[in-house]
Design a protein around this motif. Sequence first.
Motif, PDB file in Angstrom:
ATOM      1  N   VAL B 444       0.906  -1.188  -0.042  1.00 42.97           N
ATOM      2  CA  VAL B 444       0.051   0.017  -0.063  1.00 42.97           C
ATOM      3  C   VAL B 444       0.950   1.359  -0.149  1.00 42.97           C
ATOM      4  N   VAL B 445       0.499   2.184  -0.945  1.00 48.13           N
ATOM      5  CA  VAL B 445       1.481   3.113  -1.211  1.00 48.13           C
ATOM      6  C   VAL B 445       0.847   4.525  -0.946  1.00 48.13           C
ATOM      7  N   THR B 446       1.058   5.254   0.084  1.00 55.67           N
ATOM      8  CA  THR B 446       0.320   6.388   0.373  1.00 55.67           C
ATOM      9  C   THR B 446       1.535   7.770   0.676  1.00 55.67           C
ATOM     10  N   GLU B 447       0.849   8.992   0.660  1.00 51.89           N
ATOM     11  CA  GLU B 447       1.867   9.892   0.536  1.00 51.89           C
ATOM     12  C   GLU B 447       2.548  10.072   2.075  1.00 51.89           C
ATOM     13  N   ARG B 448       1.924   9.308   3.055  1.00 52.67           N
ATOM     14  CA  ARG B 448       2.588   9.396   4.287  1.00 52.67           C
ATOM     15  C   ARG B 448       3.048   7.935   4.971  1.00 52.67           C
ATOM     16  N   GLY B 449       3.253   7.199   3.979  1.00 49.87           N
ATOM     17  CA  GLY B 449       3.881   5.798   4.374  1.00 49.87           C
ATOM     18  C   GLY B 449       3.452   4.821   3.360  1.00 49.87           C
ATOM     19  N   ILE B 450       4.472   3.826   3.407  1.00 46.56           N
ATOM     20  CA  ILE B 450       4.237   2.844   2.303  1.00 46.56           C
ATOM     21  C   ILE B 450       4.408   1.393   3.303  1.00 46.56           C
ATOM     22  N   CYS B 451       3.573   0.321   2.860  1.00 46.03           N
ATOM     23  CA  CYS B 451       2.962  -0.713   4.190  1.00 46.03           C
ATOM     24  C   CYS B 451       3.218  -2.078   3.069  1.00 46.03           C
ATOM     25  N   ILE B 452       4.188  -2.571   3.441  1.00 52.12           N
ATOM     26  CA  ILE B 452       4.300  -3.942   2.773  1.00 52.12           C
ATOM     27  C   ILE B 452       3.556  -5.258   3.514  1.00 52.12           C
ATOM     28  N   ASN B 453       2.850  -5.884   2.738  1.00 50.19           N
ATOM     29  CA  ASN B 453       2.083  -6.911   3.559  1.00 50.19           C
ATOM     30  C   ASN B 453       3.128  -7.916   4.057  1.00 50.19           C
ATOM     31  N   ASN B 465      16.787  -1.686   3.124  1.00 55.85           N
ATOM     32  CA  ASN B 465      17.753  -0.374   3.425  1.00 55.85           C
ATOM     33  C   ASN B 465      17.194   0.586   2.492  1.00 55.85           C
ATOM     34  N   SER B 466      15.786   0.666   2.264  1.00 54.74           N
ATOM     35  CA  SER B 466      15.431   1.690   1.347  1.00 54.74           C
ATOM     36  C   SER B 466      15.104   3.005   1.953  1.00 54.74           C
ATOM     37  N   LYS B 467      15.271   4.298   1.394  1.00 56.62           N
ATOM     38  CA  LYS B 467      14.934   5.531   1.881  1.00 56.62           C
ATOM     39  C   LYS B 467      13.572   5.916   1.947  1.00 56.62           C
ATOM     40  N   LEU B 468      12.775   4.920   1.158  1.00 56.04           N
ATOM     41  CA  LEU B 468      11.215   5.155   1.156  1.00 56.04           C
ATOM     42  C   LEU B 468      10.621   5.090   2.433  1.00 56.04           C
ATOM     43  N   PRO B 469       9.444   5.777   2.646  1.00 52.25           N
ATOM     44  CA  PRO B 469       9.023   6.057   4.232  1.00 52.25           C
ATOM     45  C   PRO B 469       8.071   4.597   4.348  1.00 52.25           C
ATOM     46  N   ILE B 470       8.954   3.354   4.360  1.00 46.09           N
ATOM     47  CA  ILE B 470       8.406   1.920   4.470  1.00 46.09           C
ATOM     48  C   ILE B 470       7.732   1.992   6.262  1.00 46.09           C
ATOM     49  N   LYS B 471       6.663   1.753   6.662  1.00 45.91           N
ATOM     50  CA  LYS B 471       6.239   1.215   8.176  1.00 45.91           C
ATOM     51  C   LYS B 471       5.098   0.490   8.059  1.00 45.91           C
ATOM     52  N   SER B 472       4.647  -0.282   9.125  1.00 42.88           N
ATOM     53  CA  SER B 472       3.792  -1.108   9.321  1.00 42.88           C
ATOM     54  C   SER B 472       2.476  -0.508   8.805  1.00 42.88           C
ATOM     55  N   ILE B 473       1.474  -1.337   8.436  1.00 43.75           N
ATOM     56  CA  ILE B 473       0.139  -0.825   8.352  1.00 43.75           C
ATOM     57  C   ILE B 473      -0.545  -0.039   9.592  1.00 43.75           C
ATOM     58  N   GLU B 474      -0.135  -0.899  10.554  1.00 40.13           N
ATOM     59  CA  GLU B 474      -0.755  -0.376  11.918  1.00 40.13           C
ATOM     60  C   GLU B 474      -0.354   1.069  12.067  1.00 40.13           C
ATOM     61  N   GLU B 475       1.040   1.258  12.212  1.00 38.27           N
ATOM     62  CA  GLU B 475       1.741   2.227  12.302  1.00 38.27           C
ATOM     63  C   GLU B 475       1.025   3.541  11.620  1.00 38.27           C
ATOM     64  N   LEU B 476       0.857   3.330  10.071  1.00 36.16           N
ATOM     65  CA  LEU B 476       0.277   4.244   9.159  1.00 36.16           C
ATOM     66  C   LEU B 476      -0.993   4.612   9.625  1.00 36.16           C
ATOM     67  N   MET B 477      -1.974   3.870  10.044  1.00 33.58           N
ATOM     68  CA  MET B 477      -3.314   3.881  10.554  1.00 33.58           C
ATOM     69  C   MET B 477      -3.226   4.690  11.691  1.00 33.58           C
ATOM     70  N   GLU B 478      -2.157   4.536  12.517  1.00 27.11           N
ATOM     71  CA  GLU B 478      -2.017   5.536  13.922  1.00 27.11           C
ATOM     72  C   GLU B 478      -1.721   6.798  13.486  1.00 27.11           C
ATOM     73  N   ASP B 479      -0.964   6.906  12.574  1.00 24.96           N
ATOM     74  CA  ASP B 479      -0.123   8.214  12.240  1.00 24.96           C
ATOM     75  C   ASP B 479      -1.409   9.081  11.659  1.00 24.96           C
ATOM     76  N   VAL B 480      -1.983   8.520  10.678  1.00 24.85           N
ATOM     77  CA  VAL B 480      -3.257   9.082  10.061  1.00 24.85           C
ATOM     78  C   VAL B 480      -4.327   9.576  11.064  1.00 24.85           C
ATOM     79  N   TYR B 481      -4.681   8.772  12.050  1.00 23.98           N
ATOM     80  CA  TYR B 481      -5.744   8.829  12.951  1.00 23.98           C
ATOM     81  C   TYR B 481      -5.289  10.000  13.837  1.00 23.98           C
ATOM     82  N   LYS B 482      -4.041  10.345  14.012  1.00 25.88           N
ATOM     83  CA  LYS B 482      -3.607  11.309  14.836  1.00 25.88           C
ATOM     84  C   LYS B 482      -3.822  12.845  13.998  1.00 25.88           C
TER      85      LYS B 482
END
Lengths: 408, 516
Positions: B444-453, B465-482
């Motif tokens: 899942v690619v969004t402007e605020r994070g990329i989540c890999i299944n 070692n990517s510079k892309l903003p890769i994070k867990s989908i749980e983390e992205l959900m919480e970031d956006v909820y904030k």
Amino acid sequence: MSFNIVDQAVSGKADKSDVLVSCCKKEPGYGVKITVKSSVKAFYAKHIESLAAKSAEELSVKDMLIEIEDNGALDFVILARLEAALHKTGYGAGKNISGEICRDYFKPEFSRLRRSRLYIPGNNPDLIINAGLFGADSLILDLEDSVAPEQKFDTRYIVRNILTCKNNFLGSSERIVRINPLSCEYGREDLEMIVPALPDTILIPKCETADDIIEVEKIVKKIEHENNIESKILFMPLIETAKGVINAYDIARASERSVALCFGAEDFTRDIGCERTRDGRETFSARCSVVYAAKAAGIEAIDTVFSDIEDSEGLRKSTVEAQSLGFCGKGLIHPGQIKIVHEVFAPTDEQIRYANKVMQAIEEAKSRGAGVIALGSKMIDAPVVERAKKTLELAKKMGIETAKKEVR
Amino acid sequence: MEMIKNALGRMVPTEVNGRAVKPYAGAFADMVSGRRKAAPSIPRCFPGRINKVTNGLDQALDKLPLRDGMCISFHHHLRNGDYIVNMVVENLARRGFKDLVLAPTALFPVHDKLIPYIESGVISHIEGSMNGDVGRACSYGKMKKTATLRSHGGRVRAVQDGDLHIDIAFIGASAADCYGNANGVAGKSACGPLSYSNVDSLYADYSVIITDNLVPFPCIPWSIQGGNVNYVVTVDSIGDPAQIVSGTTKLTKSPTQLLIAEYAARFVEEIGYIKEGLSFQAGAGGISLAFNVYLAEMMKKKGVTASFAHGGGNSVLVKMLEEGSLKYICEGQCFDLDAVRSLRENNNHVESTLSISYNYHAKGCIAHMLDIGVLGATEIDLDFNVNVNTHSDGLLLHGTGGFPDVAAGSDVTIITAPSFRKRIPIIREKVTTVTCPGELIDVVVTERGICINPRRQDLIDKTKNSKLPIKSIEELMEDVYKITGVPEKVELDDQIVAVMEWRDGSVLDVIRKVKI
């Protein structure tokens, strides 16, 4: 702030990510009534209503109809619009209802990369909420030219709230606010509202004399003192008239807070009465003057904006030219322009390789105890070493791997 | 109605409008051995000059065995310019028919005129796809019977397997001859392929071509072949050309959409897919088109050529084809005039039927040969289940398209979406409706994070070692909820207004009535 208190006031608009708040004073005994229309009603109507009720209570609002037409605005926007509209009807002057001011992101740095300086209209929440995602070195929240006179009042609330918001919408970019000039009625009020919200830097437009800077500094100092602000907010004078160009050196030296002189071609060409052209011959001498003034005062110079967002080749050319004249950055109006500007300002592989060679030659000479350093047939003198060091420092700052560029 | 829990834990019915259905058991779990395809009744034809042209739509309808409750089908190649669906339904309503089953491949705002016919019972329900105000009407329980939503591949399967029997197929064509051969690339109403109607022409009891451009026999190319056509109706106009396809697809200026597209392309690069022979499918939305542009740049830089692009043709793909960074375009529809022109003139730009493109009950389909699929979504949940049909308030506003087919087939399926739209977060604990199970979604690619299944450890390893903003989908959900706050829960009615069918015909989820 100076304005007339009215019985009916609005703030904002029902555009995407924004909200239109209308306040209407009512007869005694009416109480506070809040209505909410929203495109995200199913999810946030109750929340928005409670936000408005809390704000009204906090400002001791009496007998008022507050009508809210929301289109997916975030809380900081809703609060800004509520506060602005209520303020116009005479409530809460100077009181920030958005709760505690977050100071976590205030990091004024005198010396930092300022290759890309992206303008964001201060009254456009939809652009602001994603402004920090694009890696611009500096973001300019604009209160001046991109904001219509009748919106100046409301815009300050949006810009203040984005600066003090717990959510970091502006990323790691330098947080700059462009105020209105003190010569007009808005400039002083801009400072009163914005300085306590702690922008890293204030972009001062239409600077023509050193006094313009000294005056701003006086006011800023006073507000800083009143608000117990310890770090110094920085300045960035914007030169955009013939008079400003002539006085550029004095302007650059007027305050120790000034980090760079910026040049603005749009107003400048209007001032000298000529058309702005693509190759910019009409501003060439002025731009050079600004660079010399800045450098003589020991600060950086930043070039004018490139305003055709479709023309990426034009932007590249213009940036290459700016760099060749001694500017350290460009003004931008679209995030899509950032990448090109950063590419141009990045040291080339060739430059990094040469810098590595120079540094290696010095090391070798040192270990041999040799006084005179040569690289091939060329003597390496102090300016060459200084430039090599700067190249490697710049590359490091930009996150470019320098070790890989092997010495050949 | 008996309800049963399916493999995703969703409660689904065991029958829909009297037809027994199975619960979803897994993306590739159905057992079809022993079953045979449905087949049309046997027609016959005699030698001689046959003229199938009728005196207008009325004469064709007079000749057809019309009845209450019959199923009529349409393609959506004329998109928002289409005149055909409204024209036919209005005529049948005037004739007093009711309880019609409408089987379009998609509907557009121009078809909002159908809503009164849905409310009055002329149309009992829709099988296929719907969006906009027709979808809204369905959500509010205005349809007499339960709608069935299918992907492009799922619709072809349903027709071939006999789950959806089409009585009469009405096929708009921008060029046709008196025998019923027809295409969509010639004429003033050119729209590209007619591939969506291919299966309809083969399996319907009757097929009617409706054209505004009668050409001498033989009409070549023949996307629809005369051997499958009963009547040819000529009309003044089959659609509004300005609304059928846009001139040239304009690239988005939205910085956020561009950023998401760039992240997606960089992800593809980092997992090593910018390589000779790459195959990909990305839709026609702003992000997808920009993704194509970034992809083309990367391929050029690396000096590699893509083998084929699948799906909707557009000017960006055509440019790649003409510049030589792409060898073939295989498409089921065109999104702009550049694509229509290219399909007409370029032998390496070909029309593909929906069966060849997407059908799971086939001996293969092009979607299963894809390296990269880039798709949009309205919601994604923590299990990577994707919703493309309903909004978080439960309203059915979008069609499924080829989403499940592309997701099932692509080696790497990438969802691109903004992390919130007008304050509404995209990543949720549970999606409102499952359009596609999470087991098929890789990134899942969004402007605020990329989540890999987490199922794709190989992709996680490749981007360590990517510079892309890769994070867990749980983390992205919480970031956006904030940023957005947690939205209130929306209470839906118990009544089921539509079922979401998986590619194999099993029931993936239900869509419930929205309280007004």
